[in-house]
Write a protein that holds these residues in place. Structure first.
Motif, PDB file in Angstrom:
ATOM      1  N   LEU A   1      -4.919   6.572  -2.441  1.00 32.77           N
ATOM      2  CA  LEU A   1      -4.146   5.426  -1.991  1.00 32.77           C
ATOM      3  C   LEU A   1      -4.092   4.383  -3.098  1.00 32.77           C
ATOM      4  N   SER A   2      -2.981   3.686  -3.141  1.00 35.46           N
ATOM      5  CA  SER A   2      -2.831   2.604  -4.105  1.00 35.46           C
ATOM      6  C   SER A   2      -2.375   1.343  -3.390  1.00 35.46           C
ATOM      7  N   CYS A   3      -2.730   0.221  -3.958  1.00 38.45           N
ATOM      8  CA  CYS A   3      -2.312  -1.077  -3.433  1.00 38.45           C
ATOM      9  C   CYS A   3      -1.924  -1.944  -4.618  1.00 38.45           C
ATOM     10  N   THR A   4      -0.690  -2.385  -4.611  1.00 37.75           N
ATOM     11  CA  THR A   4      -0.198  -3.242  -5.683  1.00 37.75           C
ATOM     12  C   THR A   4      -0.051  -4.652  -5.158  1.00 37.75           C
TER      13      THR A   4
ATOM     14  N   GLN B   1      -0.210   5.397   6.435  1.00 39.19           N
ATOM     15  CA  GLN B   1      -0.767   6.355   7.378  1.00 39.19           C
ATOM     16  C   GLN B   1      -1.421   7.521   6.654  1.00 39.19           C
ATOM     17  N   VAL B   2      -2.625   7.838   7.058  1.00 40.35           N
ATOM     18  CA  VAL B   2      -3.318   9.029   6.576  1.00 40.35           C
ATOM     19  C   VAL B   2      -3.561   9.948   7.768  1.00 40.35           C
ATOM     20  N   THR B   3      -3.061  11.156   7.682  1.00 40.59           N
ATOM     21  CA  THR B   3      -3.226  12.148   8.738  1.00 40.59           C
ATOM     22  C   THR B   3      -3.959  13.353   8.167  1.00 40.59           C
ATOM     23  N   VAL B   4      -4.991  13.797   8.849  1.00 38.24           N
ATOM     24  CA  VAL B   4      -5.799  14.917   8.375  1.00 38.24           C
ATOM     25  C   VAL B   4      -5.761  16.005   9.438  1.00 38.24           C
ATOM     26  N   SER B   5      -5.252  17.158   9.068  1.00 37.41           N
ATOM     27  CA  SER B   5      -5.184  18.280  10.008  1.00 37.41           C
ATOM     28  C   SER B   5      -6.431  19.146   9.893  1.00 37.41           C
TER      29      SER B   5
ATOM     30  N   ALA C   1       0.837  -1.194   0.000  1.00 38.93           N
ATOM     31  CA  ALA C   1       0.000   0.000   0.000  1.00 38.93           C
ATOM     32  C   ALA C   1       0.874   1.247   0.000  1.00 38.93           C
ATOM     33  N   SER C   2       0.399   2.278  -0.657  1.00 36.35           N
ATOM     34  CA  SER C   2       1.128   3.537  -0.711  1.00 36.35           C
ATOM     35  C   SER C   2       0.146   4.687  -0.908  1.00 36.35           C
ATOM     36  N   GLY C   3       0.668   5.901  -0.771  1.00 39.11           N
ATOM     37  CA  GLY C   3      -0.137   7.081  -1.046  1.00 39.11           C
ATOM     38  C   GLY C   3      -0.609   7.845   0.164  1.00 39.11           C
ATOM     39  N   GLY C   4      -0.370   7.315   1.348  1.00 35.43           N
ATOM     40  CA  GLY C   4      -0.769   8.042   2.544  1.00 35.43           C
ATOM     41  C   GLY C   4       0.066   9.294   2.747  1.00 35.43           C
ATOM     42  N   GLY C   5      -0.367  10.103   3.684  1.00 37.65           N
ATOM     43  CA  GLY C   5       0.372  11.321   3.977  1.00 37.65           C
ATOM     44  C   GLY C   5      -0.447  12.259   4.827  1.00 37.65           C
ATOM     45  N   LEU C   6       0.021  13.488   4.900  1.00 34.52           N
ATOM     46  CA  LEU C   6      -0.634  14.535   5.685  1.00 34.52           C
ATOM     47  C   LEU C   6      -1.408  15.446   4.742  1.00 34.52           C
ATOM     48  N   VAL C   7      -2.660  15.691   5.061  1.00 32.71           N
ATOM     49  CA  VAL C   7      -3.489  16.549   4.224  1.00 32.71           C
ATOM     50  C   VAL C   7      -4.380  17.397   5.128  1.00 32.71           C
ATOM     51  N   GLN C   8      -4.724  18.567   4.665  1.00 29.78           N
ATOM     52  CA  GLN C   8      -5.642  19.409   5.428  1.00 29.78           C
ATOM     53  C   GLN C   8      -7.081  18.924   5.263  1.00 29.78           C
TER      54      GLN C   8
END
Length: 123
Positions: A19-22, A118-122, A5-12
């Protein structure tokens, strides 16, 4: 089956992430796929699922209208487009694969799991 899995991050809040999953190790179109998430102190919860052909999808009520699941069998990839994110969406997101999906919304239906992103939402 190995899942990445990839594509997570910090977003407002109000922002978007994809997100992607290979998958590897098995014919991708034979696998039912799903996304689950787990926030600190909470149980893992269903987010979305898609059948091997991609013809049927299942979306949790909490994200309906904001999240879209899709897959590209030619690229062995499943995606989760997440729009209008809120702090309640913050969690570790896991992709999962099932050889035979009986209950796509249930974690016990899935045989293989990725490592999570990880997905973080501020706010």
């Amino acid at each position: 089956v190995q899942l990445q899995a990839s594509g997570g991050g910090l977003v407002q809040a109000g922002g978007s992430l994809r997100l992607s999953c290979t998958a590897s190790g098995r014919t991708f179109s034979s696998l039912g796929m799903g996304w689950f998430r787990q926030a600190p102190g909470k149980e893992r919860e269903f987010v979305a699922a898609i059948t091997g052909s991609g013809r049927s999808t299942y979306i949790a009520d909490s994200v309906k209208g904001r999240f879209t699941i899709s897959r590209d069998n030619a690229k062995n990839t499943m995606s989760l487009q997440m729009n209008s994110l809120t702090p309640d969406d913050a969690a570790v997101y896991y992709c999962a694969a099932a050889l035979r999906v009986v209950e796509p919304r249930m974690a016990r239906s899935y045989d293989y799991w990725g490592q999570g992103t990880q997905v973080t939402v501020s706010s």
